[in-house]
Motif scaffolding. Sequence first.
Motif, PDB file in Angstrom:
ATOM      1  N   LEU A 153       0.825  -1.206   0.000  1.00  0.00           N
ATOM      2  CA  LEU A 153       0.000   0.000   0.000  1.00  0.00           C
ATOM      3  C   LEU A 153       0.861   1.259   0.000  1.00  0.00           C
ATOM      4  O   LEU A 153       0.528   2.255  -0.655  1.00  0.00           O
ATOM      5  CB  LEU A 153      -0.947  -0.017   1.198  1.00  0.00           C
ATOM      6  N   ASP A 154       1.979   1.231   0.716  1.00  0.00           N
ATOM      7  CA  ASP A 154       2.894   2.379   0.712  1.00  0.00           C
ATOM      8  C   ASP A 154       3.511   2.568  -0.672  1.00  0.00           C
ATOM      9  O   ASP A 154       3.630   3.696  -1.174  1.00  0.00           O
ATOM     10  CB  ASP A 154       4.003   2.181   1.747  1.00  0.00           C
ATOM     11  N   ALA A 155       3.913   1.449  -1.301  1.00  0.00           N
ATOM     12  CA  ALA A 155       4.500   1.543  -2.646  1.00  0.00           C
ATOM     13  C   ALA A 155       3.462   2.012  -3.656  1.00  0.00           C
ATOM     14  O   ALA A 155       3.751   2.847  -4.528  1.00  0.00           O
ATOM     15  CB  ALA A 155       5.075   0.189  -3.055  1.00  0.00           C
ATOM     16  N   LYS A 156       2.248   1.515  -3.545  1.00  0.00           N
ATOM     17  CA  LYS A 156       1.182   1.916  -4.463  1.00  0.00           C
ATOM     18  C   LYS A 156       0.849   3.396  -4.298  1.00  0.00           C
ATOM     19  O   LYS A 156       0.604   4.104  -5.282  1.00  0.00           O
ATOM     20  CB  LYS A 156      -0.068   1.069  -4.222  1.00  0.00           C
ATOM     21  N   ARG A 157       0.855   3.875  -3.066  1.00  0.00           N
ATOM     22  CA  ARG A 157       0.585   5.288  -2.829  1.00  0.00           C
ATOM     23  C   ARG A 157       1.649   6.155  -3.485  1.00  0.00           C
ATOM     24  O   ARG A 157       1.342   7.167  -4.138  1.00  0.00           O
ATOM     25  CB  ARG A 157       0.526   5.557  -1.320  1.00  0.00           C
ATOM     26  N   ALA A 158       2.904   5.764  -3.331  1.00  0.00           N
ATOM     27  CA  ALA A 158       3.987   6.527  -3.959  1.00  0.00           C
ATOM     28  C   ALA A 158       3.886   6.464  -5.477  1.00  0.00           C
ATOM     29  O   ALA A 158       4.152   7.450  -6.173  1.00  0.00           O
ATOM     30  CB  ALA A 158       5.338   5.977  -3.493  1.00  0.00           C
ATOM     31  N   HIS A 159       3.472   5.302  -5.984  1.00  0.00           N
ATOM     32  CA  HIS A 159       3.278   5.146  -7.422  1.00  0.00           C
ATOM     33  C   HIS A 159       2.136   6.035  -7.920  1.00  0.00           C
ATOM     34  O   HIS A 159       2.263   6.749  -8.920  1.00  0.00           O
ATOM     35  CB  HIS A 159       2.985   3.684  -7.739  1.00  0.00           C
ATOM     36  N   ASP A 160       1.012   6.000  -7.215  1.00  0.00           N
ATOM     37  CA  ASP A 160      -0.146   6.796  -7.629  1.00  0.00           C
ATOM     38  C   ASP A 160       0.131   8.287  -7.541  1.00  0.00           C
ATOM     39  O   ASP A 160      -0.445   9.084  -8.298  1.00  0.00           O
ATOM     40  CB  ASP A 160      -1.361   6.441  -6.767  1.00  0.00           C
ATOM     41  N   ASP A 161       1.021   8.681  -6.622  1.00  0.00           N
ATOM     42  CA  ASP A 161       1.387  10.096  -6.492  1.00  0.00           C
ATOM     43  C   ASP A 161       2.401  10.528  -7.546  1.00  0.00           C
ATOM     44  O   ASP A 161       2.748  11.702  -7.629  1.00  0.00           O
ATOM     45  CB  ASP A 161       1.979  10.363  -5.099  1.00  0.00           C
ATOM     46  N   GLY A 162       2.889   9.558  -8.324  1.00  0.00           N
ATOM     47  CA  GLY A 162       3.855   9.874  -9.367  1.00  0.00           C
ATOM     48  C   GLY A 162       5.282   9.992  -8.873  1.00  0.00           C
ATOM     49  O   GLY A 162       6.161  10.456  -9.602  1.00  0.00           O
ATOM     50  N   ARG A 163       5.540   9.548  -7.635  1.00  0.00           N
ATOM     51  CA  ARG A 163       6.889   9.665  -7.077  1.00  0.00           C
ATOM     52  C   ARG A 163       7.783   8.510  -7.493  1.00  0.00           C
ATOM     53  O   ARG A 163       8.999   8.673  -7.587  1.00  0.00           O
ATOM     54  CB  ARG A 163       6.818   9.767  -5.550  1.00  0.00           C
ATOM     55  N   ILE A 164       7.212   7.331  -7.718  1.00  0.00           N
ATOM     56  CA  ILE A 164       7.974   6.179  -8.175  1.00  0.00           C
ATOM     57  C   ILE A 164       7.116   5.393  -9.160  1.00  0.00           C
ATOM     58  O   ILE A 164       5.930   5.690  -9.333  1.00  0.00           O
ATOM     59  CB  ILE A 164       8.394   5.243  -7.015  1.00  0.00           C
ATOM     60  N   ARG A 165       7.726   4.391  -9.800  1.00  0.00           N
ATOM     61  CA  ARG A 165       6.976   3.421 -10.607  1.00  0.00           C
ATOM     62  C   ARG A 165       7.204   2.071  -9.958  1.00  0.00           C
ATOM     63  O   ARG A 165       8.349   1.633  -9.802  1.00  0.00           O
ATOM     64  CB  ARG A 165       7.455   3.443 -12.049  1.00  0.00           C
TER      65      ARG A 165
END
Length: 234
Positions: free
Chosen positions: A135-147
Motif C-alpha cells: 500500500l505504501d509503494a502503491k501510494r507513492a506510485h499513484d502520487d507519481g513519485r515512483i513506478r
Amino acid sequence: MGTYLIVGAGAIGTVVAEELAQQGHAVRLLSRRGTGPEHSLIERVTGDASDSATVTRHATGTDAVFNCANPPYHRWPTDWPPIANALLAAAEISGSKLVTLNNLYAYGRPTGPMTPHDPLSADYEKAQVRATMWLDAKRAHDDGRIRATEVRASDFIGPRSESYLGLFIPRIIANKSCQVIGNIDAPHSWNYTKMSRTPWSPAPRTSDLGVAPGTHRPIPRVPCARPLTTSHVS
C-alpha cells in the motif's frame, strides 16, 4: 542492455540475478554478507538494506530495483518496515522502478482460492506488515513519485528454499522423522524457486512495470502447479 539492483541474495534474489546476467544485463547484488553467484556481470556488494543511503547509492544508474530481501520470519514486524522504506526512498531518488517479491499474507484469511483481484484483508501483524509494504509503494506510485509493482508467490520449494517443506524433505529422504506445521492433508500451492524468474526477471518486462500513475494491472502471481497436500508432495 540494462543495469539492475537486486536486494537480497537468497533463493529468489540469486535466481533473478543469474537470469538477468545470462541475458547480458549488468547486476548489482546487495546483501549483508556480499554473497551470491559468481558471474562476470554480477557485482556482489555488501550493505544494509535498511539504510536508505546505501540502497540509493547502489540503485543510482539502474533501470530497476528488485526487492528480494528475506528477513527472519519472527522479525518481520521490526525488520521489514525500515527495509521497505529504504527501498521506496532509493526508488524515488534514483528514478529506478521498484519490483517487490511479496507473498500471499496480505490477503489475510481467505476461505477459498486466492486470485490477483482479491482485496487485501490482512488482520494479523505479519500479514499487515506485508499489506502495508504494498500500500505504501502503491501510494507513492499513484502520487507519481515512483513506478512500482510487486509479484506474489506462495511457499517455495527447490534450490535454496527455506520453507518448512524444503527443510523436512531431506529428512524424509534420509528416512528420518520430522514434524510438520499444520494439516498435512490440506491442499496448498507451492512455487518452484527457479520458476519465480518467469514473470518478472526478464528485462524487457520491466518496461511494463509501474504503469502510469493512478493505474495498475492486476498484481502478477508466480506460476505454480495445481494445489497439492503436504503428504502428497512429500
